[in-house]
Design an enzyme around this catalytic site. Structure first.
Site, PDB file in Angstrom:
ATOM      1  NE  ARG A 130      10.351 -33.136  35.117  1.00 24.95           N
ATOM      2  CZ  ARG A 130       9.039 -32.924  35.010  1.00 24.95           C
ATOM      3  NH1 ARG A 130       8.535 -31.750  35.278  1.00 24.95           N
ATOM      4  NH2 ARG A 130       8.264 -33.892  34.587  1.00 24.95           N
ATOM      5  CE  LYS A 152      31.937 -38.241  41.237  1.00 23.78           C
ATOM      6  NZ  LYS A 152      33.000 -39.242  41.381  1.00 23.78           N
ATOM      7  CD  GLU A 194      37.898 -40.604  50.791  1.00 28.82           C
ATOM      8  OE1 GLU A 194      38.618 -40.339  49.816  1.00 28.82           O
ATOM      9  OE2 GLU A 194      37.064 -41.538  50.780  1.00 28.82           O
ATOM     10  CE  LYS A 232      35.557 -33.950  45.493  1.00 29.23           C
ATOM     11  NZ  LYS A 232      34.626 -34.756  46.188  1.00 29.23           N
ATOM     12  CD  GLU A 242      34.761 -39.816  38.285  1.00 29.28           C
ATOM     13  OE1 GLU A 242      34.178 -39.292  39.236  1.00 29.28           O
ATOM     14  OE2 GLU A 242      35.075 -41.022  38.256  1.00 29.28           O
ATOM     15  NE  ARG A 247      34.172 -35.399  41.119  1.00 29.96           N
ATOM     16  CZ  ARG A 247      33.100 -34.749  41.522  1.00 29.96           C
ATOM     17  NH1 ARG A 247      32.548 -33.843  40.741  1.00 29.96           N
ATOM     18  NH2 ARG A 247      32.559 -34.976  42.700  1.00 29.96           N
ATOM     19  CG  ASN A 251      37.361 -42.852  41.323  1.00 26.85           C
ATOM     20  OD1 ASN A 251      36.654 -42.402  42.227  1.00 26.85           O
ATOM     21  ND2 ASN A 251      37.009 -42.832  40.049  1.00 26.85           N
ATOM     22  CG  HIS A 254      37.760 -44.429  46.366  1.00 24.91           C
ATOM     23  ND1 HIS A 254      38.919 -43.920  46.911  1.00 24.91           N
ATOM     24  CD2 HIS A 254      36.742 -43.828  47.041  1.00 24.91           C
ATOM     25  CE1 HIS A 254      38.605 -43.027  47.848  1.00 24.91           C
ATOM     26  NE2 HIS A 254      37.296 -42.959  47.951  1.00 24.91           N
ATOM     27  CG  HIS A 258      33.854 -48.086  46.156  1.00 28.74           C
ATOM     28  ND1 HIS A 258      33.533 -47.250  45.118  1.00 28.74           N
ATOM     29  CD2 HIS A 258      33.846 -47.328  47.274  1.00 28.74           C
ATOM     30  CE1 HIS A 258      33.352 -46.021  45.598  1.00 28.74           C
ATOM     31  NE2 HIS A 258      33.548 -46.044  46.882  1.00 28.74           N
ATOM     32  CG  HIS A 271      33.857 -44.764  52.410  1.00 31.07           C
ATOM     33  ND1 HIS A 271      33.644 -45.443  51.228  1.00 31.07           N
ATOM     34  CD2 HIS A 271      34.563 -43.648  52.082  1.00 31.07           C
ATOM     35  CE1 HIS A 271      34.190 -44.758  50.235  1.00 31.07           C
ATOM     36  NE2 HIS A 271      34.745 -43.675  50.718  1.00 31.07           N
TER      37      HIS A 271
HETATM   38  N1  GLY Z   1      34.741 -38.650  46.054  1.00 25.99           N
HETATM   39  C1  GLY Z   1      35.180 -38.671  44.720  1.00 25.99           C
HETATM   40  C2  GLY Z   1      34.634 -37.549  43.899  1.00 25.99           C
HETATM   41  O1  GLY Z   1      34.014 -36.641  44.414  1.00 25.99           O
HETATM   42  O2  GLY Z   1      34.823 -37.574  42.723  1.00 25.99           O
END
Ligand code: GLY
Length: 373
Positions: A130, A152, A194, A232, A242, A247, A251, A254, A258, A271
C-alpha cells in the site's frame, strides 16, 4: 570518489509531503548520504534499485556502492529497456523482486533511469504494501526536466498510455546532469521537446537559451535543466492532481503527440519525437484559435528542428489511426478535450468547452503532413 557538486536544491510543495530536488554533477555516489538525511528512511533498510538493461551497466555501480557502504541492503532489479516494459506484467515482475528481497514497509525503491524506469518503479512503490517511499534518479533529459518530479506514476495498457497509475510523490529526486553525457544524440535531443514545451507555455526567454545551447556546454545545460525544474515545480505546486487547469498546461503538444506515438506503435518513435509533431499541430491550432503569430509559430518549429526533432508527419501514419488513439486518451471526456493553446510563446491556456473538437484536431493533423514527394 568524484567531487559532488550540488548546484541547486529546489523543494516541490507536494500535498502529502514536500520533497527536495537536488541538481548538480556527480551526485550518484552521494545517494546514501542524501537518503540518510530524510526521516522516511530507516538505517539498514532493505532497498531495491530498479533500472533497465541500458542504464544498469552505466550507472548502477556507484548507487549500489553508496547504499551498501552506508549500511543499507540494496538489491538490483533490471528489466529490458524500452516503452514495452511499461506494463502491468513488468510491474508485477518488479514487485516479485521486492518480495524476493524481503522488502517490508520500511524498505524503499530507487528508480534509476529514464521516464519508463521512473514511471514503472514509482508505480510499484505506490502499490507495494500500500505504498513505500522511493527516490528518483533520472538519467535522461526527458526524465530530468519532466517525469521525475510531480509524482505521476503508471503503466500503459494495449488501449493507451498511462491508463493505469497513481499519484505517488518521490521522497527525494537526485538530478545528476553528468549522467546525460552517455546519452546517444537522438535520446539527448528528444528531451528538448519537453524543454521547448516549457518555454512555450511559461518562459519566452528560455527559448533564447534553447536556440543558443551547444551540447558540451555543461554550465548552460545545468542552467537549462534547473530552470525547467523550477517551471515544473511551480506548476506541480499549483495543481498537483491536475484538477485546476494549471498542470494540464503541461499537456501542450501531448494530445496529438500521444495519439501519434501510439498510432506509430510504441518504440518506433521516441516520446519526444511524437511530442514534437504534437506541438507543431498545437501551434497550428493556436494560430487558428488563439492568435499565435506566424513569427512565434515559426520559432517553435525552428527550435524543434534545431534539435533534429520531426516537424512533418510521415504518410505511413494515418489520420484515422491517430484519431482512434485519441478517443481512448484519458484527456478526452465524453468526446471533448481541453486542448492546450498558446496565444504567444511564454503563455498558454486551455481551450474553452467546444472550442476544439475532433474535427479541428483532424485538420491540424492534416496540416502537419509532409508534402507528397
Ligand atoms: N508530464 C506532465 C505532468 O507531469 O503533468
Amino acid at each position: 570518489m568524484p567531487t559532488s557538486l550540488v548546484a541547486v536544491s529546489l523543494e516541490v510543495q507536494a500535498r502529502c509531503h514536500p520533497y527536495q530536488v537536488l541538481v548538480g554533477r556527480e551526485l550518484l555516489p552521494t545517494v546514501a548520504a542524501r537518503v540518510c538525511e530524510l526521516s522516511a528512511f530507516r538505517p539498514r533498510a532493505r532497498c531495491v534499485v530498479v533500472t533497465d538493461s541500458v542504464v544498469a551497466p552505466l550507472h548502477a555501480e556507484p548507487v549500489l556502492q553508496s547504499l551498501s557502504a552506508a549500511g543499507f541492503r540494496p538489491h538490483l532489479a533490471v528489466f529490458p529497456a524500452g516503452e514495452g516494459s511499461k506494463s502491468m506484467a513488468q510491474a508485477a515482475a518488479v514487485a516479485e523482486e521486492l518480495i524476493g528481497h524481503g522488502l517490508d514497509r520500511h524498505g524503499f525503491v530507487v528508480a534509476l533511469g529514464g521516464g519508463v524506469v521512473g514511471d514503472l518503479a514509482g508505480f510499484v512503490a505506490s502499490i507495494y504494501q500500500r505504498g513505500i517511499p522511493y527516490v528518483q534518479i533520472p538519467t535522461t533529459v526527458v526524465s530530468q526536466v519532466d517525469s521525475a518530479i510531480g509524482g505521476k506514476t503508471g503503466v500503459n495498457t494495449a488501449s493507451g498510455k498511462n491508463l493505469l497509475g497513481s499519484f505517488h510523490p518521490p521522497a527525494l529526486v537526485l538530478v545528476d546532469v553528468a549522467t546525460l553525457a552517455t546519452l546517444p544524440e537522438r535520446e539527448f535531443n528528444e528531451g528538448f521537446a519537453e524543454i521547448i514545451k516549457h518555454a512555450v507555455i511559461r518562459d519566452r526567454p528560455l527559448m533564447r537559451s534553447i536556440l543558443d545551447f551547444r551540447r558540451g556546454d555543461q554550465d548552460a545545460l545545468l542552467q537549462i535543466i534547473h530552470r525547467n525544474l523550477e517551471i515544473k515545480a511551480e506548476i506541480v505546486a499549483a495543481d498537483e492532481y491536475e484538477r485546476l487547469g494549471v498542470r494540464a498546461l503541461l499537456n501542450f503538444g501531448h494530445t496529438v503527440g500521444h495519439g501519434i506515438e501510439q498510432a506509430a506503435g510504441y518504440g518506433r518513435m521516441l516520446h519526444g519525437e511524437a511530442i514534437s509533431l504534437g506541438m507543431v499541430a498545437a501551434a497550428w491550432l493556436s494560430a487558428e484559435r488563439a492568435g499565435l503569430s506566424s513569427g512565434d509559430r515559426d520559432l517553435i518549429t525552428q527550435s524543434l528542428r534545431r534539435y533534429g526533432l520531426p516537424t512533418a508527419l510521415s504518410p505511413e501514419i494515418s489520420t484515422e489511426s491517430i484519431l482512434n488513439s485519441l478517443r481512448r486518451d484519458k484527456k478526452f471526456e465524453s468526446g471533448a478535450v481541453r486542448f492546450v493553446l498558446t496565444p504567444a510563446i511564454g503563455q498558454a491556456r486551455l481551450s474553452l468547452p467546444d472550442e476544439v473538437g475532433l474535427e479541428d484536431i483532424r485538420r491540424a493533423i492534416e496540416a502537419i503532413r509532409a508534402p507528397a514527394a
